[in-house]
Design a protein around this motif. Structure first.
Motif, PDB file in Angstrom:
ATOM      1  N   HIS A  95      39.340  40.753  43.458  1.00 43.62           N
ATOM      2  CA  HIS A  95      40.724  41.149  43.674  1.00 43.62           C
ATOM      3  C   HIS A  95      40.868  42.615  44.053  1.00 43.62           C
ATOM      4  N   LEU A  96      41.916  42.883  44.823  1.00 47.06           N
ATOM      5  CA  LEU A  96      42.245  44.252  45.185  1.00 47.06           C
ATOM      6  C   LEU A  96      42.628  45.012  43.925  1.00 47.06           C
ATOM      7  N   ASP A  97      42.060  46.200  43.754  1.00 48.19           N
ATOM      8  CA  ASP A  97      42.343  47.015  42.571  1.00 48.19           C
ATOM      9  C   ASP A  97      43.665  47.742  42.777  1.00 48.19           C
ATOM     10  N   HIS A  98      44.730  46.970  42.634  1.00 48.47           N
ATOM     11  CA  HIS A  98      46.083  47.388  42.990  1.00 48.47           C
ATOM     12  C   HIS A  98      47.010  46.455  42.214  1.00 48.47           C
ATOM     13  N   PRO A  99      48.260  46.831  41.947  1.00 45.95           N
ATOM     14  CA  PRO A  99      49.148  45.918  41.207  1.00 45.95           C
ATOM     15  C   PRO A  99      49.155  44.496  41.746  1.00 45.95           C
ATOM     16  N   ILE A 142      36.365  41.022  39.345  1.00 50.38           N
ATOM     17  CA  ILE A 142      35.589  41.935  40.188  1.00 50.38           C
ATOM     18  C   ILE A 142      36.568  42.689  41.081  1.00 50.38           C
ATOM     19  N   PRO A 143      36.932  43.912  40.696  1.00 50.49           N
ATOM     20  CA  PRO A 143      37.907  44.669  41.487  1.00 50.49           C
ATOM     21  C   PRO A 143      37.299  45.274  42.748  1.00 50.49           C
ATOM     22  N   VAL A 144      38.126  45.400  43.759  1.00 52.21           N
ATOM     23  CA  VAL A 144      37.747  46.054  45.009  1.00 52.21           C
ATOM     24  C   VAL A 144      38.702  47.227  45.222  1.00 52.21           C
ATOM     25  N   GLY A 145      38.192  48.445  45.179  1.00 50.36           N
ATOM     26  CA  GLY A 145      39.027  49.617  45.367  1.00 50.36           C
ATOM     27  C   GLY A 145      39.514  49.743  46.796  1.00 50.36           C
ATOM     28  N   LEU A 146      40.579  50.500  46.992  1.00 51.15           N
ATOM     29  CA  LEU A 146      41.152  50.671  48.327  1.00 51.15           C
ATOM     30  C   LEU A 146      40.151  51.288  49.298  1.00 51.15           C
ATOM     31  N   THR A 147      39.217  52.075  48.773  1.00 52.32           N
ATOM     32  CA  THR A 147      38.221  52.697  49.652  1.00 52.32           C
ATOM     33  C   THR A 147      36.998  51.808  49.850  1.00 52.32           C
ATOM     34  N   ARG A 186      26.277  34.516  39.919  1.00 50.09           N
ATOM     35  CA  ARG A 186      26.166  33.134  40.402  1.00 50.09           C
ATOM     36  C   ARG A 186      27.340  32.265  39.920  1.00 50.09           C
ATOM     37  N   PRO A 187      28.569  32.656  40.259  1.00 50.15           N
ATOM     38  CA  PRO A 187      29.739  31.894  39.810  1.00 50.15           C
ATOM     39  C   PRO A 187      29.826  30.538  40.490  1.00 50.15           C
ATOM     40  N   ASP A 188      30.479  29.611  39.801  1.00 53.51           N
ATOM     41  CA  ASP A 188      30.713  28.286  40.391  1.00 53.51           C
ATOM     42  C   ASP A 188      31.780  28.352  41.474  1.00 53.51           C
ATOM     43  N   PHE A 189      32.698  29.305  41.329  1.00 52.27           N
ATOM     44  CA  PHE A 189      33.756  29.498  42.325  1.00 52.27           C
ATOM     45  C   PHE A 189      34.095  30.978  42.414  1.00 52.27           C
ATOM     46  N   VAL A 190      34.545  31.389  43.583  1.00 52.29           N
ATOM     47  CA  VAL A 190      35.126  32.716  43.763  1.00 52.29           C
ATOM     48  C   VAL A 190      36.583  32.538  44.185  1.00 52.29           C
ATOM     49  N   ILE A 191      37.495  33.122  43.399  1.00 50.86           N
ATOM     50  CA  ILE A 191      38.910  33.158  43.766  1.00 50.86           C
ATOM     51  C   ILE A 191      39.195  34.552  44.310  1.00 50.86           C
ATOM     52  N   MET A 192      39.796  34.622  45.488  1.00 50.29           N
ATOM     53  CA  MET A 192      40.057  35.922  46.111  1.00 50.29           C
ATOM     54  C   MET A 192      41.551  36.234  46.131  1.00 50.29           C
ATOM     55  N   TRP A 193      41.892  37.398  45.598  1.00 50.28           N
ATOM     56  CA  TRP A 193      43.255  37.931  45.661  1.00 50.28           C
ATOM     57  C   TRP A 193      43.187  39.178  46.527  1.00 50.28           C
ATOM     58  N   GLY A 194      43.021  38.949  47.844  1.00 48.33           N
ATOM     59  CA  GLY A 194      42.784  40.048  48.761  1.00 48.33           C
ATOM     60  C   GLY A 194      43.917  40.237  49.741  1.00 48.33           C
TER      61      GLY A 194
END
Length: 439
Positions: free
Chosen positions: A177-181, A204-209, A225-233
């Motif tokens: 996920h984006l490290d943002h609200p 797993i946060p992803v910073g703006l940079t 090795r997750p069974d699934f990845v959920i993306m909040w991008g």
């Protein structure tokens, strides 16, 4: 609509058209609809088609119908670059004439929210913002139809579990996920669901940079090795994640995103290698619909659209979702016009209109948008509608609908919404609550 609209005469001053703010018009001559847009910055690739869609729906109504019930709709953009500080400057700049504000960022929405009870301007945050805004008793001026982020998280879990969340017990789900609200918004629900259903959630946060270079995040995914990845991008983060997933050979059928992570442009970067990637969505593109044919005739073919036709933007998920967002807003305006027998509703009247929307299948068909938007209705207490969503799957060239209509587990979500809404009100006391709101 009552008789006064049947005889309405349009002023020649209204020929300004969509997107031009112009001088302040006389009351009832036009309805001013500002949008806190972002066509620049790291989120421009996703913001631009959405804004194009919102703009073109308003343009089409002005060109085809002369506006809404004889009143021109004056669409205006104030560029924020998705920056919260700039967003607040745009809000202050536009609020004097605005019938509504559209923050277009969870961060900006959270900053505008406390002002809503003072300025008394409805907030339309379609499919984004603070999920407990669904509680209209507490958040009297905020609306996030047709489905909230918590609704989306619930539907994603339903999809990856095959409809049985008990099957997730013992599994591991990475939450990229984006490290943002915006990116942190679904965490309270996902954490509660993980505890109840026995799966491990790995945020797993992803910073703006870091959006375009996610090697560290995908190294962690390989290690976990997750069974699934959920993306909040969002924006450049999505393209970076999709590219890394292909590079590391993560199974695409185990990778699913929120509706803002289902952008055609991101997936075209990997083409066939992205087959199987999914996103939840409350809208589905249908370029053959009556609405899209009118958009083509009155706006695109007339040379009045800003879309990039060479890249297939007309057929894309985000462009057509932008159309649906303006459709929802305009429906609220029309409901207010009809109920209060006014040409140009004021913000308080639009507030009533937005909580009395009924976009069922019959109404969507009447608007030429059948199948393009989840049917939903709002009420005094329900400012979201919780219409559900569909799974869209990338087939190598485009997104296609890959599920029947899914519904969020409201029995799981609503108690948390009420709890967090109360927490917010208590933390911002004195906070006015609409005690008369019963339904």
């Amino acid at each position: 609509m009552k008789a006064l609209f049947k005889t309405a005469i349009l002023s020649s001053a209204l020929a300004l058209g969509v997107g031009l703010a112009g001088p302040v018009a006389a009351q009832d001559d036009s309805i001013y609809i500002p949008n806190l847009a972002y066509r620049t910055g790291p989120f421009a690739s996703t913001g631009t088609p959405l804004m194009n869609g919102q703009r073109d729906y308003i343009m089409m109504l002005n060109e085809r119908d002369g506006g809404l019930n004889g009143v021109k709709l004056q669409y205006d953009e104030c560029e924020t670059g998705y920056n919260t500080e700039k967003g607040m400057e745009c809000y202050e700049k536009t609020k004097a004439r605005a019938v509504v504000t559209q923050p277009w960022s969870t961060g900006i929405t959270l900053q505008v929210l406390p002002k809503s009870n003072v300025d008394k301007i409805p907030i339309l945050a379609a499919g984004y913002g603070f999920s407990p805004m669904s509680d209209g008793k507490v958040f009297q001026w905020a609306y996030n139809p047709p489905s909230s982020y918590w609704d989306g998280a619930s539907m994603i879990l339903q999809n990856i579990s095959g409809g049985d969340l008990a099957s997730l017990k013992g599994k591991k789900i990475a939450f990229l996920h984006l490290d943002h609200p915006f990116g942190k918004e679904p965490l309270p629900l996902l954490e509660a669901m993980a505890k109840k259903h026995g799966f491990t959630l790995v945020p797993i946060p992803v910073g703006l940079t870091e959006m375009q270079n996610q090697s560290a995040q995908w190294l962690q995914i390989r290690r976990e090795r997750p069974d699934f990845v959920i993306m909040w991008g969002w924006g450049a983060m999505n393209a970076g994640a999709i590219t890394e997933a292909v590079k590391t050979k993560y199974p695409m059928n185990q990778f699913v995103g929120v509706w803002w992570s289902g952008h055609d442009g991101d997936m075209k970067l990997v083409g066939d290698a992205g087959k199987g990637y999914r996103s939840i969505s409350w809208s589905v593109p249908n370029s053959e619909s009556g609405l899209m044919q009118d958009i083509k005739k009155y706006v695109v073919d007339a040379g009045k659209s800003q879309i990039n036709q060479g890249e297939g933007e007309f057929d894309s998920v985000f462009y057509q979702r932008g159309l649906m967002i303006s459709l929802m807003l305009v429906e609220g305006i029309k409901v207010a016009q009809d109920h209060f027998d006014v040409r140009a509703p004021n913000p308080e009247q639009l507030r009533w209109g937005l909580e009395n929307i009924k976009l069922d299948e019959a109404r969507l068909k009447e608007l030429g948008a059948d199948g393009m938007l989840v049917p939903f209705s709002t009420s005094c207490s329900n400012h979201t509608g919780h219409g559900g969503g569909w799974i869209l799957e990338w087939d190598g060239a485009k997104f296609v609908k890959a599920s029947d209509l899914l519904q969020p587990d409201r029995a799981e979500i609503e108690p948390l919404e009420l709890e967090k809404a109360k927490e917010y009100a208590d933390a911002n006391a004195p906070w006015p609550v609409n005690e008369e709101c019963k339904m």
